[in-house]
Scaffold this motif. Structure first.
Motif, PDB file in Angstrom:
ATOM      1  N   UNK A 156       0.908  -1.009  -0.207  1.00  0.00           N
ATOM      2  CA  UNK A 156      -0.067  -0.016  -0.077  1.00  0.00           C
ATOM      3  C   UNK A 156       0.925   1.274   0.065  1.00  0.00           C
ATOM      4  N   UNK A 157       2.108   1.063   0.671  1.00  0.00           N
ATOM      5  CA  UNK A 157       2.979   2.324   0.537  1.00  0.00           C
ATOM      6  C   UNK A 157       3.346   2.546  -0.895  1.00  0.00           C
ATOM      7  N   UNK A 158       3.568   1.632  -1.598  1.00  0.00           N
ATOM      8  CA  UNK A 158       4.045   1.694  -3.137  1.00  0.00           C
ATOM      9  C   UNK A 158       2.791   2.442  -3.963  1.00  0.00           C
ATOM     10  N   UNK A 159       1.320   2.032  -3.525  1.00  0.00           N
ATOM     11  CA  UNK A 159       0.293   2.670  -4.179  1.00  0.00           C
ATOM     12  C   UNK A 159       0.439   3.920  -3.926  1.00  0.00           C
ATOM     13  N   UNK A 160       0.781   4.372  -2.522  1.00  0.00           N
ATOM     14  CA  UNK A 160       0.386   5.746  -2.297  1.00  0.00           C
ATOM     15  C   UNK A 160       1.725   6.511  -3.032  1.00  0.00           C
ATOM     16  N   UNK A 161       2.765   6.153  -3.128  1.00  0.00           N
ATOM     17  CA  UNK A 161       3.852   6.979  -3.673  1.00  0.00           C
ATOM     18  C   UNK A 161       3.714   6.896  -5.306  1.00  0.00           C
ATOM     19  N   UNK A 162       3.245   5.912  -5.590  1.00  0.00           N
ATOM     20  CA  UNK A 162       2.955   5.871  -7.284  1.00  0.00           C
ATOM     21  C   UNK A 162       1.930   6.948  -7.527  1.00  0.00           C
ATOM     22  N   UNK A 163       0.640   6.877  -6.939  1.00  0.00           N
ATOM     23  CA  UNK A 163      -0.335   7.816  -7.025  1.00  0.00           C
ATOM     24  C   UNK A 163       0.148   9.281  -6.657  1.00  0.00           C
ATOM     25  N   UNK A 164       0.837   9.393  -5.690  1.00  0.00           N
ATOM     26  CA  UNK A 164       1.251  10.850  -5.430  1.00  0.00           C
ATOM     27  C   UNK A 164       2.281  11.317  -6.725  1.00  0.00           C
ATOM     28  N   UNK A 165       3.078  10.364  -7.582  1.00  0.00           N
ATOM     29  CA  UNK A 165       4.083  10.691  -8.571  1.00  0.00           C
ATOM     30  C   UNK A 165       2.902  10.857  -9.639  1.00  0.00           C
ATOM     31  N   UNK A 166       1.954  10.067  -9.777  1.00  0.00           N
ATOM     32  CA  UNK A 166       1.041  10.115 -11.166  1.00  0.00           C
ATOM     33  C   UNK A 166       0.316  11.409 -11.012  1.00  0.00           C
ATOM     34  N   UNK A 167      -0.292  11.790  -9.815  1.00  0.00           N
ATOM     35  CA  UNK A 167      -0.967  12.855  -9.538  1.00  0.00           C
ATOM     36  C   UNK A 167      -0.314  14.311  -9.445  1.00  0.00           C
ATOM     37  N   UNK A 168       0.965  14.059  -9.475  1.00  0.00           N
ATOM     38  CA  UNK A 168       1.899  15.306  -9.354  1.00  0.00           C
ATOM     39  C   UNK A 168       1.489  16.024  -8.083  1.00  0.00           C
ATOM     40  N   UNK A 169       1.469  15.457  -7.014  1.00  0.00           N
ATOM     41  CA  UNK A 169       0.660  15.753  -5.699  1.00  0.00           C
ATOM     42  C   UNK A 169       2.104  16.492  -5.172  1.00  0.00           C
ATOM     43  N   UNK A 170       1.603  17.310  -4.043  1.00  0.00           N
ATOM     44  CA  UNK A 170       2.473  18.292  -3.373  1.00  0.00           C
ATOM     45  C   UNK A 170       3.237  17.427  -2.321  1.00  0.00           C
ATOM     46  N   UNK A 171       2.430  16.375  -1.962  1.00  0.00           N
ATOM     47  CA  UNK A 171       3.039  15.579  -0.534  1.00  0.00           C
ATOM     48  C   UNK A 171       2.386  14.619  -0.465  1.00  0.00           C
ATOM     49  N   UNK A 172       3.226  13.483   0.180  1.00  0.00           N
ATOM     50  CA  UNK A 172       2.442  12.300   0.658  1.00  0.00           C
ATOM     51  C   UNK A 172       2.650  11.958   2.115  1.00  0.00           C
ATOM     52  N   UNK A 173       1.393  11.804   2.655  1.00  0.00           N
ATOM     53  CA  UNK A 173       1.744  11.611   4.126  1.00  0.00           C
ATOM     54  C   UNK A 173       1.449  10.050   4.546  1.00  0.00           C
ATOM     55  N   UNK A 174       2.347   9.228   4.885  1.00  0.00           N
ATOM     56  CA  UNK A 174       2.312   8.070   5.372  1.00  0.00           C
ATOM     57  C   UNK A 174       2.237   7.778   6.864  1.00  0.00           C
ATOM     58  N   UNK A 175       0.935   7.490   7.444  1.00  0.00           N
ATOM     59  CA  UNK A 175       0.536   7.359   8.568  1.00  0.00           C
ATOM     60  C   UNK A 175       0.710   5.787   9.061  1.00  0.00           C
ATOM     61  N   UNK A 176       1.442   5.624  10.305  1.00  0.00           N
ATOM     62  CA  UNK A 176       1.276   4.184  10.793  1.00  0.00           C
ATOM     63  C   UNK A 176       1.537   4.155  12.312  1.00  0.00           C
ATOM     64  N   UNK A 177       1.649   3.193  12.799  1.00  0.00           N
ATOM     65  CA  UNK A 177       1.875   3.284  14.305  1.00  0.00           C
ATOM     66  C   UNK A 177       3.495   3.715  14.589  1.00  0.00           C
ATOM     67  N   UNK A 178       4.101   3.949  13.873  1.00  0.00           N
ATOM     68  CA  UNK A 178       5.507   4.243  13.961  1.00  0.00           C
ATOM     69  C   UNK A 178       5.486   5.893  13.764  1.00  0.00           C
ATOM     70  N   UNK A 179       6.100   6.744  14.651  1.00  0.00           N
ATOM     71  CA  UNK A 179       6.107   8.147  14.677  1.00  0.00           C
ATOM     72  C   UNK A 179       7.187   8.709  13.514  1.00  0.00           C
ATOM     73  N   UNK A 180       8.066   7.807  12.943  1.00  0.00           N
ATOM     74  CA  UNK A 180       9.057   8.268  12.057  1.00  0.00           C
ATOM     75  C   UNK A 180      10.143   7.400  11.664  1.00  0.00           C
ATOM     76  N   UNK A 181      11.201   7.924  11.036  1.00  0.00           N
ATOM     77  CA  UNK A 181      12.278   7.081  10.590  1.00  0.00           C
ATOM     78  C   UNK A 181      13.252   7.157  11.689  1.00  0.00           C
TER      79      UNK A 181
END
Ligand code: ASP
Ligand code: MG
Length: 406
Positions: A156-181
């Protein structure tokens, strides 16, 4: 139109209360005048009713075709998308759930691990124009031969990033149970810190060497995106998380000039295989045969070491039985070392920095941790160690390289 892709992971969607919390983030964006495009994972984790692993338990995998298994696995995300869209609609917003196919995602025919080949973003754009929030089922697409495919675990992460690229999105926000890298797995290393800003290459390297915040495929896909900004955040806590982007500020682009170690990561479940070969001119031919036979069985090999009469490499422990069978058939002399793990110091431009290996070796030696094998790249040094030593190794390396204070 400022498009923001918001992806919610399985644990963020587990209960009605959590789903509402996610929906609130979507609505906040919408209210601020931006256009959210939502991507959802299947609800929960192993053991929860609609999680991918639970769906797979509904059939006897040995009697299912790969196409059927992808059909089955895709249902988890579809259920999530319908429920999420329903919540948005109940709150008074127009929304529409979409399967991967409906979102225009076309993949190759490699079922269960398909690659996205093309996205036709027209349908999503049409929805946005009509003020409808698209809620896309992650982790899936349609193959060239017309069947449902899935994109590999964590897809699903791949879907999100691919869609963001395809839609020329400003930003992609990935929400999970981990607060960051993190600079190390915070469940093991108490002093581990969230890396607040990073670039895609570093995200990829840290993910590739074991951090679990986004799938490796997603991190790899993001590498190719030019000006996408990614935010990795927790659904449950207010931290700012990690911002991944090119280091740009208005007209200025910054380049990394410092060389330093950034994180220490680990990958468990590794088996090392050492093969003894006759030392003669045909040695390489025998090695080649081994690579080929293992590749045919779909076993991926890592960390190669060769020297006269020796071939050493590692495999994921899940492939151990298959590898054993193959090597017995080949009648080669070999040894397995079970329960190993790879720990890596991941950095930026650490190649050519003198003393890093000496530092690693010194601190592992002090803690009586045996280094079984070593491999390096321009941004990493990895050591194979016994799995039982992983926690100790991560803690001592994190401290030695002062990763909590970078
Ligand atoms: N549900 C899929 C999995 O468990 C995809 C995802 O969650 O990203 O791997
Ligand atoms: Mg995930």
């Amino acid at each position: 139109m400022k498009i923001i892709v918001q992806k919610f992971g399985g644990t963020s969607l587990l209960t009605d209360e959590r789903r509402k919390r996610c929906a609130k983030k979507v609505i906040e964006l919408k209210k601020s005048g931006e256009e959210p495009v939502v991507v959802v994972s299947a609800i929960g984790r192993k053991g929860d009713s609609y999680a991918t692993d639970s769906l797979l338990n509904l059939v006897d995998i040995d009697f299912s075709s790969r196409e059927d298994l992808d059909m089955l696995m895709s249902c988890g995300e579809i259920i999530s998308a319908v429920i999420f869209s329903n919540i948005l609609q109940k709150t008074g917003y127009k929304a529409k759930s979409l399967s991967g196919e409906m979102a225009g995602i076309i993949t190759d025919n490699n079922y269960s691990d398909a690659q996205i080949k093309c996205i036709n973003a027209k349908y999503i754009k049409d929805l946005l124009k009509k003020d409808i929030i698209p809620v896309v089922a992650g982790f899936q697409g349609k193959s060239e031969e017309g069947f449902i495919t899935t994109l590999g675990r964590g897809g699903s992460d791949t879907t999100a990033i691919a869609l963001a690229v395809a839609l020329n999105a400003e930003r992609v926000e990935i929400y999970s149970d981990v607060p960051g890298l993190y600079t190390a797995d915070p469940k093991i290393v108490k002093g581990a810190k969230i890396i607040d800003k990073t670039e895609y290459e570093e995200l990829f390297n840290i993910s590739y060497h074991g951090a679990k915040i986004v799938s490796i495929e997603a991190a790899e896909m993001a590498l190719k995106s030019d000006d996408l900004v990614m935010e990795l955040k927790s659904t449950f806590s207010p931290e700012k998380g990690t911002r991944v982007s090119k280091m740009v500020e208005e007209d200025k682009v910054y380049f990394q000039t410092k060389k330093f170690a950034r994180a220490v990561t680990h990958i468990p479940d590794i088996t090392q295989i050492s093969i003894e070969l006759e030392k003669d001119i045909d040695e390489d031919k025998r090695r080649l045969k081994i690579y080929r036979v293992l590749a045919k069985k779909d076993i991926s090999l890592d960390m190669f070491t060769i020297s006269p009469g020796v071939l050493i490499f590692n495999i994921n422990s899940k492939d151990r039985d298959k590898a054993n069978e193959v090597l017995k058939e080949l009648k080669v002399n070999y040894r397995l070392r079970n329960n190993c793990a790879k720990i890596s110091i991941v950095g930026t431009r650490i190649h050519g920095v003198p003393g890093i290996m000496a530092k690693i070796a010194n601190c592992l030696y002090r803690k009586k941790i045996k280094i079984i094998q070593i491999v390096d790249s321009h941004s990493t040094i990895s050591c194979l160690i016994d799995e039982k030593d992983v926690n100790k190794a991560l803690k001592t390396l994190h401290e030695e390289f002062n990763l909590g204070n970078n």
